[in-house]
Design an enzyme around this catalytic site. Structure first.
Site: not given
Ligand code: LLP
Length: 432
Positions: A330, A390, A361-362
């Site tokens: 989110r 969610y 990895c981001e």
């Protein structure tokens, strides 16, 4: 505490319902979704009671199960007497498997594949919420083949801007959902539906967005819909039995979010709808509401283990955890804020400013920035609040991270609802 079902015990640990979050994390491992069943039930009851008390007979609460769809939660919601809004054959299948009567299910979605339409008709789904002319044609055709008259609603876009996050606003004319009134297409849609032999047009549907804290947008939406209904009645004689006003009631994520009473909002919406209908001289239809987030959002927390703390002088303090966008995308998707704390240090001052980093990895894999926490060290149990909605339902296996387990707690007892994914599960669909 942000929600009344959360507290801190004498050991200084976070407590959800009557269960110690630290003990749960030690027993089941982390990351761990914890859902307070009693809170889910209370939320259901506040809707059901208010709908009975303030809305026309036949009015109903549909749980929008996209918020959290798994057997344990659907069973709970079913036991509380709600119907359900399902948005794919997968959600429909899950609801049927836990014993939801098919006629209590409403099949939503702007792009239903034909095989799912056939599946839903065969399963005897109560209503389709039809989004487009193509879908209407397909339902009519498949219903004829099955020799049934399929009940439907039409999804109409009322052109209401709720000023919520762009990615969760759905009521404006330029939107992938529904058919707009202002372009004249909604009238054409109603006429087309009325001309079909194998469908029964039972109602109209609209949904203006999510995370809404006041009755205003619903009332604005109802006014537009009743104008349209009045016009269609005059032109075609059609009067819907049901008006579905969608979901979207807000949940508190941070202290600055207002505390609201769903009952009060429903009362205001009901009163205003009756007034408008009286003014127009049309009967008040049964109203349907489709809450998702507000049934489960405040019932859930996610417990992580801190894997490290990286302080970059004159820059940012990064607190890394053993989950992230794979179990809660989110913040990455919407910049959505959540309150966080260390479950094992919940009594201590939260004056450590940091960015909470996920494990993927981001660079964008963050759970939040400028978060106030108790001073963290490796091994602490960082907990994110209001994660019932969610999170699990949008979880992924990015970086081949197994999805967390989910447990429910009730009266101090805990029960596994969804087991943790194993490495073998990750390979289950691969052809080796
Ligand atoms: N009905 C319809 C037709 C909907 O599209 C939605 C949500 C609901 C009901 C339930 O809305 P709720 O009461 O849960 O706000 N992933 C986003 C939210 C997407 C909402 C999609 N539709 C998030 O994490 O905020």
């Amino acid at each position: 505490m942000l929600h009344s079902n959360l507290s801190v015990n004498s050991a200084g640990h976070l407590v959800i319902g009557k269960s110690d979050a630290v003990e749960l994390a030690l027993k089941y491992g982390t990351p761990l979704y914890v859902v307070d069943e009693e809170r889910v039930r209370e939320n259901c009851r506040s809707y059901v009671d208010a709908v009975k008390r303030y809305l026309a007979p036949g009015s109903e609460v549909l749980y929008a199960d996209k918020a959290l769809c798994c057997a344990a939660i659907l069973k709970t919601v079913m036991q509380e007497g709600l119907s359900a809004d399902v948005v794919s054959a997968g959600e429909l299948y899950t609801a049927l498997r836990v014993g939801f009567p098919a006629e209590k299910l409403y099949f939503h979605g702007n792009s239903k594949p034909e095989n799912e339409i056939v599946y839903a008709i065969d399963a005897g789904v109560g209503h389709f919420v039809v989004d487009s002319a193509e879908e209407l044609e397909a339902i009519d055709r498949f219903a004829a083949r099955k020799k049934v008259r399929q009940k439907i609603f039409l999804r109409i876009t009322p052109d209401i801007d709720t000023h919520t996050h762009k990615k969760i606003a759905t009521g404006t004319v330029d939107c992938k959902f529904g058919t707009p009134i202002v372009t004249g297409q909604a009238e054409e849609f109603v006429r087309r539906a009325l001309s079909k032999k194998n469908v029964e047009l039972d109602g109209l549907h609209c949904h203006v967005g999510s995370q809404i804290f006041t009755a205003g947008p619903y009332i604005d939406c109802a006014k537009v819909m009743f104008d349209f209904i009045g016009e269609m009645y005059a032109k075609t004689g059609f009067l819907p039995k049901y008006l579905d006003l969608g979901g979207g009631f807000g949940v508190r994520y941070v202290e600055s979010d207002p505390v609201i009473s769903y009952g009060d909002l429903i009362r205001k919406i009901g009163e205003e709808c009756s007034r408008i209908c009286m003014e127009k001289g049309i009967p008040v239809p049964a109203l349907l509401l489709e809450p998702g987030r507000s049934i489960v959002g405040d019932a859930g927390i996610t417990v992580y283990t801190v894997t490290g703390v990286k302080e970059i002088p004159h820059h940012t303090n990064y607190v890394a955890v053993d989950g992230g966008m794979t179990d809660n995308p989110r913040y990455t998707l919407y910049g959505a804020e959540h309150t966080m704390l260390l479950a094992n240090k919940a009594k201590l001052q939260a004056d450590y400013r940091c960015t909470v980093a996920g494990r993927c990895c981001e660079s964008g894999d963050l759970l939040g920035e400028n978060i106030a926490l108790q001073k963290p060290v490796k091994g602490d149990m960082l907990t994110v609040l209001s994660t019932g909605a969610y999170n699990y339902s949008m979880a992924s296996n990015y970086n081949r991270v197994p999805r967390p387990a989910m447990i429910t707690v009730k009266n101090g007892e805990d029960r596994l609802a969804v087991r943790r994914e194993s490495y073998e599960d990750l390979l289950a669909l691969d052809i080796l």
